[in-house]
Design a protein around this motif. Structure first.
Motif, PDB file in Angstrom:
ATOM      1  N   LEU A 194       0.831  -1.198   0.000  1.00 52.49           N
ATOM      2  CA  LEU A 194       0.000   0.000   0.000  1.00 52.49           C
ATOM      3  C   LEU A 194       0.868   1.251   0.000  1.00 52.49           C
ATOM      4  N   GLY A 195       1.949   1.217   0.765  1.00 56.39           N
ATOM      5  CA  GLY A 195       2.871   2.356   0.791  1.00 56.39           C
ATOM      6  C   GLY A 195       3.502   2.608  -0.556  1.00 56.39           C
ATOM      7  N   GLN A 196       3.883   1.544  -1.259  1.00 62.27           N
ATOM      8  CA  GLN A 196       4.501   1.711  -2.579  1.00 62.27           C
ATOM      9  C   GLN A 196       3.507   2.289  -3.594  1.00 62.27           C
ATOM     10  N   ILE A 197       2.254   1.849  -3.493  1.00 61.93           N
ATOM     11  CA  ILE A 197       1.232   2.363  -4.411  1.00 61.93           C
ATOM     12  C   ILE A 197       0.999   3.849  -4.155  1.00 61.93           C
ATOM     13  N   ARG A 198       0.943   4.235  -2.893  1.00 64.93           N
ATOM     14  CA  ARG A 198       0.733   5.651  -2.565  1.00 64.93           C
ATOM     15  C   ARG A 198       1.910   6.514  -2.996  1.00 64.93           C
ATOM     16  N   GLN A 199       3.065   5.883  -3.173  1.00 70.32           N
ATOM     17  CA  GLN A 199       4.235   6.611  -3.649  1.00 70.32           C
ATOM     18  C   GLN A 199       4.337   6.615  -5.167  1.00 70.32           C
ATOM     19  N   GLY A 200       3.352   5.993  -5.854  1.00 66.59           N
ATOM     20  CA  GLY A 200       3.323   6.086  -7.308  1.00 66.59           C
ATOM     21  C   GLY A 200       3.342   4.781  -8.074  1.00 66.59           C
ATOM     22  N   ASP A 202       2.032   1.727  -9.940  1.00 70.94           N
ATOM     23  CA  ASP A 202       0.745   1.434 -10.558  1.00 70.94           C
ATOM     24  C   ASP A 202       0.089   0.232  -9.873  1.00 70.94           C
ATOM     25  N   PHE A 203      -1.225   0.330  -9.628  1.00 72.14           N
ATOM     26  CA  PHE A 203      -1.940  -0.719  -8.898  1.00 72.14           C
ATOM     27  C   PHE A 203      -1.868  -2.056  -9.641  1.00 72.14           C
ATOM     28  N   ALA A 204      -2.121  -2.045 -10.944  1.00 73.01           N
ATOM     29  CA  ALA A 204      -2.097  -3.284 -11.718  1.00 73.01           C
ATOM     30  C   ALA A 204      -0.709  -3.910 -11.711  1.00 73.01           C
ATOM     31  N   GLY A 219      -3.356  -8.314 -13.600  1.00 72.20           N
ATOM     32  CA  GLY A 219      -3.262  -7.067 -12.853  1.00 72.20           C
ATOM     33  C   GLY A 219      -4.316  -6.961 -11.766  1.00 72.20           C
ATOM     34  N   GLY A 220      -4.812  -8.107 -11.278  1.00 72.38           N
ATOM     35  CA  GLY A 220      -5.817  -8.119 -10.221  1.00 72.38           C
ATOM     36  C   GLY A 220      -7.226  -7.806 -10.704  1.00 72.38           C
ATOM     37  N   ASP A 221      -7.440  -7.778 -12.023  1.00 72.33           N
ATOM     38  CA  ASP A 221      -8.743  -7.391 -12.576  1.00 72.33           C
ATOM     39  C   ASP A 221      -9.806  -8.439 -12.253  1.00 72.33           C
ATOM     40  N   GLY A 244     -11.470   5.182  -8.530  1.00 70.34           N
ATOM     41  CA  GLY A 244     -10.107   5.677  -8.553  1.00 70.34           C
ATOM     42  C   GLY A 244      -9.421   5.736  -7.204  1.00 70.34           C
ATOM     43  N   ARG A 245     -10.149   5.466  -6.124  1.00 69.22           N
ATOM     44  CA  ARG A 245      -9.543   5.532  -4.794  1.00 69.22           C
ATOM     45  C   ARG A 245      -9.163   4.119  -4.345  1.00 69.22           C
ATOM     46  N   ILE A 246      -8.026   4.006  -3.670  1.00 71.86           N
ATOM     47  CA  ILE A 246      -7.538   2.716  -3.186  1.00 71.86           C
ATOM     48  C   ILE A 246      -8.020   2.507  -1.753  1.00 71.86           C
ATOM     49  N   SER A 247      -8.502   1.299  -1.479  1.00 72.99           N
ATOM     50  CA  SER A 247      -9.030   0.993  -0.154  1.00 72.99           C
ATOM     51  C   SER A 247      -7.907   0.833   0.862  1.00 72.99           C
ATOM     52  N   GLU A 248      -8.287   0.840   2.133  1.00 70.14           N
ATOM     53  CA  GLU A 248      -7.378   0.394   3.173  1.00 70.14           C
ATOM     54  C   GLU A 248      -7.322  -1.127   3.114  1.00 70.14           C
TER      55      GLU A 248
END
Length: 312
Positions: A194-200, A202-204, A219-221, A244-248
């Motif tokens: 989660l930290g890496q995603i918040r730093q940029g 890509d989620f997929a 890509g988790g689709d 577009g928002r990432i969950s906790e």
């Protein structure tokens, strides 16, 4: 004159004898492959079958001899079906022109970079010549099935309308979301990702790298789904999460999850006009499956099929 004829005859016999001996040696060094199957005028040699079967198995298919024989018989049944179709193509004169062949090859080659193409050949234990042969044979089979098995299939507007009225509830679509997920085994791992995603990151891409879920390669689709199709813990998050928002991190019996909602669809009461193409495609697929099965059975009933089981 008599002496000259005698010399000529002896010379002829000597040449013939040398040729016969060389031919015999060549046959001993390179024995002809036995015929395993005859399907009408077509044959499958034992060597060709064994080579194709070996390529058909993967590195993981190290199995007991009994299981291997079952796999081999199943593969042989598939090969016989192919030869039945190719025999029908021969009789109907269905062939690819040289230009069509090159177009088919080019269409498939464009999907590979040169190194990737060579890698694919090595992974599948193919030479380029064998890959080309199989590709063109497959295309010829597709064309034959399309013409001879599917040629008379027609889906009428009446059939589409009847299906729509009979299955009306199928086309009342609930609210749906399209989401991606990343599944981790431990909470600490989830927090790191989660930290890496918040730093940029890509989620997929993060899903492909870190997720332990089967959908990681995509890509988790998760595609579109409605309420009740996923675990309750999923629904409670994704149907409330803004696009577009990432969950906790979300805990479930499968591990720890991160979700990203990409699209939403409102509940829909679809009309016949909206789904007629979908229904026609569905009906055609059903008719094609039945037509192919009946056509192949007809070919099998009319064919001469001989198998030398002693070779297997």
């Amino acid at each position: 004159m008599k002496t000259r004829c005698g010399v000529t005859l002896r010379l002829f016999l000597l040449v013939w004898l040398i040729f016969a001996l060389l031919s015999a040696c060549r046959k001993q060094d390179e024995p002809a492959s036995s015929v395993l199957v005859r399907v009408n005028e077509r044959i499958i040699s034992f060597d060709r079958f064994e080579a194709d079967f070996s390529r058909h198995l993967t590195a993981r298919d190290i199995v007991a001899e009994e299981t291997r024989m079952e796999l081999k018989r199943s593969f042989l049944a598939q090969k016989i079906n192919r030869e039945l179709i190719l025999s029908a193509a021969d009789r109907a004169g269905i062939n690819l022109t040289a230009a069509q062949q090159e177009a088919v090859v080019a269409e498939h080659r464009k999907d590979y970079a040169p190194d990737d193409f060579e890698g694919m050949l090595q992974e599948r234990k193919l030479t380029e010549a064998i890959w080309r042969r199989q590709l063109l044979e497959n295309r010829r089979i597709e064309e034959t099935i399309s013409r001879l098995a599917y040629g008379d299939i027609v889906i009428s507007p009446k059939a589409v309308g009847d299906y729509f009225r009979k299955h009306r509830q199928e086309f009342d679509r609930p609210q749906q979301v399209r989401a991606r997920q990343i599944t981790l085994a431990k909470e600490a791992e989830g927090q790191q990702v989660l930290g890496q995603i918040r730093q940029g990151l890509d989620f997929a891409e993060a899903a492909r790298r870190f997720s332990i879920s089967p959908d990681a390669e995509q890509g988790g689709d998760l595609g579109f789904f409605g309420r009740g199709q996923m675990p309750d813990a999923f629904d409670a998050v994704v149907f409330e999460l803004p696009i577009g928002r990432i969950s906790e991190l979300v805990k479930s019996e499968y591990g720890y999850h991160l979700f990203l909602v990409e699209e939403r669809r409102s509940a829909q009461h679809l009309t016949l006009e909206q789904v007629q193409d979908e229904i026609a495609t569905r009906l055609r697929a059903e008719k094609e499956e039945e037509a192919y099965r009946n056509w192949l059975q007809s070919l099998r009933g009319q064919a001469t099929i001989e198998v030398d089981w002693t070779l297997l």
